[in-house]
Motif scaffolding. Sequence first.
Motif, short mmCIF file in Angstrom:
data_model
loop_
_atom_site.label_atom_id
_atom_site.label_comp_id
_atom_site.label_asym_id
_atom_site.label_seq_id
_atom_site.Cartn_x
_atom_site.Cartn_y
_atom_site.Cartn_z
N GLU A 73 -7.74 -1.91 -12.90
CA GLU A 73 -7.01 -1.48 -11.72
C GLU A 73 -7.94 -1.20 -10.54
O GLU A 73 -9.13 -0.94 -10.70
CB GLU A 73 -6.21 -0.21 -12.05
CG GLU A 73 -7.08 1.00 -12.32
CD GLU A 73 -6.31 2.20 -12.83
OE1 GLU A 73 -5.07 2.21 -12.69
OE2 GLU A 73 -6.93 3.12 -13.38
N GLU A 88 -7.85 7.69 -6.38
CA GLU A 88 -6.66 6.87 -6.14
C GLU A 88 -6.73 5.60 -6.97
O GLU A 88 -7.78 4.94 -7.01
CB GLU A 88 -6.53 6.53 -4.66
CG GLU A 88 -6.44 7.76 -3.75
CD GLU A 88 -6.28 7.41 -2.29
OE1 GLU A 88 -6.08 6.21 -1.98
OE2 GLU A 88 -6.37 8.32 -1.45
N THR A 113 1.74 0.31 -10.70
CA THR A 113 1.37 1.72 -10.78
C THR A 113 0.59 2.10 -9.54
O THR A 113 -0.20 1.30 -9.01
CB THR A 113 0.54 2.03 -12.04
OG1 THR A 113 0.20 3.42 -12.05
CG2 THR A 113 -0.73 1.22 -12.08
N ASP A 114 0.81 3.32 -9.06
CA ASP A 114 0.13 3.83 -7.86
C ASP A 114 0.02 5.34 -8.03
O ASP A 114 1.01 6.06 -7.93
CB ASP A 114 0.93 3.46 -6.61
CG ASP A 114 0.23 3.89 -5.32
OD1 ASP A 114 -0.63 4.79 -5.37
OD2 ASP A 114 0.57 3.34 -4.25
N GLU A 120 -4.47 1.89 -8.17
CA GLU A 120 -3.33 0.98 -8.01
C GLU A 120 -3.51 -0.20 -8.94
O GLU A 120 -4.65 -0.65 -9.18
CB GLU A 120 -3.23 0.47 -6.57
CG GLU A 120 -2.79 1.48 -5.56
CD GLU A 120 -2.58 0.86 -4.19
OE1 GLU A 120 -1.82 -0.13 -4.10
OE2 GLU A 120 -3.17 1.35 -3.22
N TYR A 137 3.65 7.21 -7.34
CA TYR A 137 4.68 6.51 -6.57
C TYR A 137 5.79 6.02 -7.50
O TYR A 137 5.52 5.39 -8.53
CB TYR A 137 4.09 5.34 -5.80
CG TYR A 137 5.03 4.76 -4.77
CD1 TYR A 137 5.19 5.38 -3.54
CD2 TYR A 137 5.76 3.62 -5.03
CE1 TYR A 137 6.05 4.87 -2.58
CE2 TYR A 137 6.64 3.10 -4.09
CZ TYR A 137 6.78 3.73 -2.87
OH TYR A 137 7.65 3.22 -1.94
#
Length: 661
Positions: free
Chosen positions: A243, A274, A288-289, A276, A324
């Motif tokens: 990711e 962070e 996915t976030d 993603e 998110y």
Amino acid sequence: MLRPHTQFKLQILSLAVAASLSPSLVAEEVDDAGLQDQPSYMMNQVVVTATKTENNLATAPASMSVISSEEIQSRPHTALNDIVAEAVGVESMKTGGRAGRELISIRGMDSKYTMILVNGRKVSSSNAIIRGNDFDYASIPQDNIEQIEIIRGPMSALYGSEAMGGVINIITKVPDNEWRSSISGDYSRPTSGGDGGAEFMIGLNSGGALIDDELYMNFSINKSARDAWKPFDGDRSGVTALEERDTLSLSGGLNWLINDRQTLDFDVSYSNDEREGLIESTINHNPTDQKVKRNSIAITHGGEWDWGDSQLRYSREEVEIGEYDFGKFNRDYVTETNNAVDGSVTTEINSHRLTLGGEVRKIELDNKRDLLSTGNARIQEQALFIQDEWSLNDDWMLTYGTRVDNHEEFGTEFSPRAYLVNTVNDKLTVKGGVGKAFNAPTLLQLSEEYRLSSRKGTAWIIGNPDLKPETSTSYELAMNYQEENWMVEAAIFRNDVDDLIMRDFDNLLGIIDGREAFTYKNVDKARIDGLELGGRINLSSTLSLKADYTYIDAMDRTNNQKLTNRPQQTLSSTLDWKATNKLNTFVKASYQGKQVISHSDNVDVDGYTLVDLGVNYRHSDDLRFRAGISNLTNKSLKHEAETRGVTVDPRTWYVGFTTDF
């Protein structure tokens, strides 16, 4: 417990211990390069994690490994899991469904049983992040690490819940009167297959005296980022095997020497992580976030008195995760707050060194997404422990004690432990022990209002307030033997685990919002037997070899099946060649044995070998370079394993540097 400002004292003590074990070798090393260049494979370090007091690594009452700052700087690492995977008995395992996230397993135990400490202070977001939680590993700036101590085996007798598999204690750097700074940078990139995957890291550490011999300051900052790696074609072209991630971590501290006997330390840290990706599962692709912010502070008073030593600390950690929701097109936030007061005193009475201590911890969880009624949960825990290091004679040391934890929901849990060490002579140590450990249910698992989406969105899991802690009884027997230029160590162990918390899909609670609802239960039992072997040798003045082997027999005693995602055998061997006074090279081969991935659809992975090559070049005393290739043969795993989150990073080259000023 180790106080941060005393670490330089431990280095001096380490030299004295090493000199008593192998005078000629140590003298040679110190003459050539000073204390920092002692060979890390010799058992001459001082450790504190096993007893909260100073012990020699060889005779510490536990099976331990130590990783120095020099070893950390010799290779590029994304986070803590990459670093500790170098140690015997420690695995960094991919977690299913989270695009390359890796969790730390010690001696075949699940990652949730590995406790992470920073200078003896617990780091945890286990109540807020319930899937793929490797965020705790990336929150510590690597340039601020002086030493990592790893205990292989349960330590609930000192540290309580979550220490059922082992403990990793990260000891940070401490400044002295001279102001010193360093900057490190690393860049890596896959060499073939797919798009993206490039990664960089830059770090700064700086520290010194604001007032000589009285007030010191230290601060560190690390910034790292990785592009998502997408190695697949066709309808899988968007899937991220690794990711995208963007991480910033900062830490700082003040160390005040009030007088010759008292210190006051203030530590603060912040991280922003962070991630993603597009996750591949057995039935679909899911985006996915996630964003995780962490703030922590700690204030510690240390005292050295006529009767002994004392430490008192207050700490606070707040972790906020924002995930998110691609269905609702908004971001849900969950916050976990830990407030803790802990302390200990140590005194010597004749042949006994007694340590007494305790802690009070309040955990608060704000989770309106999953706690449907009140949106929050809180719990208070308190604990007391006592430990006696009893010197029976010059050759025998017995360390025994217990900790009692009291929890508002499940009551009281005792964790006794006894460990006997025999220093047969100045080369051979034999030791072993038995202990009981536990792992508490999380706040969410205990809450009836908790509702977790499961079975790919077709079912709910509801919390169960009647859950009991998971418990284990462990046994181990270990030895280490060392000569001037080589050493060996070995250990056998057994860990019987009871009341494992599992999802109870056998008993339907009802239908909620069109989905079947289930809960958790204490039911499963497991037994993990194992063998560890390790050796280090100087083949010549320029050539050295180290090798570690681990055998794990991990069985689910409820159904007599092997536990999944645990290779039965692992072997790692590294050959280092000091080509010149400035140039070091290495080749490393690591073998992962066969492992079961899924019993339900009969998926396993055959054994495989990875090869890494690297060079480290010291341009001057203040500037060092590193470069290399990992996974030289570009080994990959079969598709059935990849869809369950078990992958191997591709062939990747890297370059890096460290400069001091």
